[in-house]
Design an enzyme around this catalytic site. Structure first.
Site, short mmCIF file in Angstrom:
data_model
loop_
_atom_site.label_atom_id
_atom_site.label_comp_id
_atom_site.label_asym_id
_atom_site.label_seq_id
_atom_site.Cartn_x
_atom_site.Cartn_y
_atom_site.Cartn_z
N TYR A 130 0.85 -1.19 0.07
CA TYR A 130 -0.05 -0.01 -0.17
C TYR A 130 0.79 1.10 -0.10
CZ TYR A 130 -3.95 -2.98 1.50
OH TYR A 130 -4.79 -3.83 1.62
N THR A 156 -1.48 -2.79 -4.37
CA THR A 156 -2.92 -2.84 -4.22
C THR A 156 -3.44 -1.52 -4.72
OG1 THR A 156 -2.87 -4.62 -2.71
CG2 THR A 156 -4.73 -3.19 -2.70
N LYS A 219 -2.80 -4.82 -8.25
CA LYS A 219 -4.10 -5.89 -7.66
C LYS A 219 -5.18 -4.94 -7.62
CE LYS A 219 -5.19 -8.51 -3.55
NZ LYS A 219 -5.99 -7.58 -2.97
#
Length: 348
Positions: A130, A156, A219
């Site tokens: 992150y 992500t 992702k």
């Protein structure tokens, strides 16, 4: 109790985990529509099996970004594994190595990157990132992952803010005092999700690429438009994911979104999928629709809750056996024979 299928592990975890931990792992956003749809969508796909195909010798191996894995199921990034088992992510890493598959370790691990790496030397590991407001801390994480032998970086993209997970709100979810988000311990107060940077854009991919030689996988992609942008920005892989239904509720099931993404990228990058995989036949359906590999999230946690590393190996072994059997019964002797001809969408 004999553990025969993944739902047996789910029932065990629900019975024996503390309620606050079970609720955290099980949570979906809002009404949990997307979480549940991830599973239901697989049931709408039917096989078109072929007969008399000589399936006496089976080859279920595949490669992801050039690394061979024993079968096309890896472990998706999920946080706080010590809530499921005392050794946490170290057990996860050992199970993945024992089964010769890929484990994506989360930024929100309860073990350090270095400890995860040391627990299973030689294992195939990617690190899920992150991007936080504190860019220096994010940069340090990337550099630590590379130095620790991680072989891929998974960004992500679907969490500028945390989705509303009602039971976590009701429970006032926090990690127990003896657990820490180990990779962020020195940089942040524990687990303040507001530290996530909601200003991240596609341009930050260039910043990430400047920090590392590792391949970057993104992702959280669910649309053709974003898949095309990922390719344009030099991403090496895409994980079609809706965060297990924990972010925007009422988005598409990942297996439905997979078709759109695979069509958009036209083989230029590898495409994977997570969310809703509960049987070996689900893995076969995902590969038939163009996924190179699938990743499991909650079932890995159920395996840990059952017997740690051994329980997670059991979960992976069951999926492996079911996948091999489904392949054989559908008339495929190797992964290379799996294609869209094997499936149709139910009219129901």
């Amino acid at each position: 109790m004999a553990m025969v299928c993944l739902s047996d592990f789910e029932a065990y975890a629900k019975k024996y985990l503390p309620k606050i931990a079970w609720d955290y792992f099980a949570a979906g956003a809002d009404d949990c529509t997307t979480r549940d749809e991830n599973i239901l969508a697989y049931k709408r796909i039917r096989f078109r099996p072929r007969m008399l195909r000589d399936v006496s010798v089976m080859d279920i191996r595949t490669k992801i970004l050039g690394s061979e894995i024993s079968f096309p199921v890896g472990i998706a990034p999920t946080g706080f594994h010590q809530l499921a088992w005392p050794d946490g992510e170290k057990s996860t890493a050992r199970a993945a190595r024992a089964m010769n598959t890929c484990y994506i370790a989360s930024t929100y691990s309860t073990c350090t990157l270095e400890d995860i790496s040391a627990a299973a030397p030689g294992g195939l590991r990617w690190f899920q990132l992150y991007i936080h407001r504190n860019r220096a801390a994010s940069q340090q994480l990337v550099q630590r992952a590379e130095a620790s032998g991680f072989q891929g970086l998974v960004l992500t993209a679907d969490l500028p803010y945390t989705g509303k997970r009602r039971n976590d709100v009701r429970n006032g979810f926090r990690l127990p005092p003896h657990m820490k988000v180990k990779n962020l311990e020195r940089a942040f107060e524990v687990c303040k999700m507001s530290l996530l940077d909601p200003s991240v854009t596609w341009n930050d991919i260039y910043w990430l690429r400047s920090l590392t030689r590792l391949p970057i996988i993104i992702k959280g992609i669910l649309t053709r438009e974003d898949a095309e942008l990922a390719v344009r920005h030099g991403i090496q892989g895409i994980i079609v994911s809706n965060h297990g239904g924990r972010q925007l509720d009422e988005g598409p099931a990942t297996i439905d979104a997979l078709v759109e993404v695979v069509e958009a990228v036209q083989g230029r990058v590898e495409v994977y999928v997570d969310g809703g995989i509960r049987k070996g036949s689900d893995v076969l359906k995902a590969l038939a629709l163009g996924a190179k590999c699938v990743f499991i999230g909650r079932p890995a946690l159920w395996g840990l809750a059952y017997k740690g590393e051994e329980g997670l190996q059991d979960v992976l072994r069951i999926l492996q056996d079911e996948f091999r059997l489904s392949m054989a019964l559908a008339g495929c002797a190797s992964v290379s024979e799996i294609g869209q001809h094997l499936v149709q969408f139910s009219k129901l």
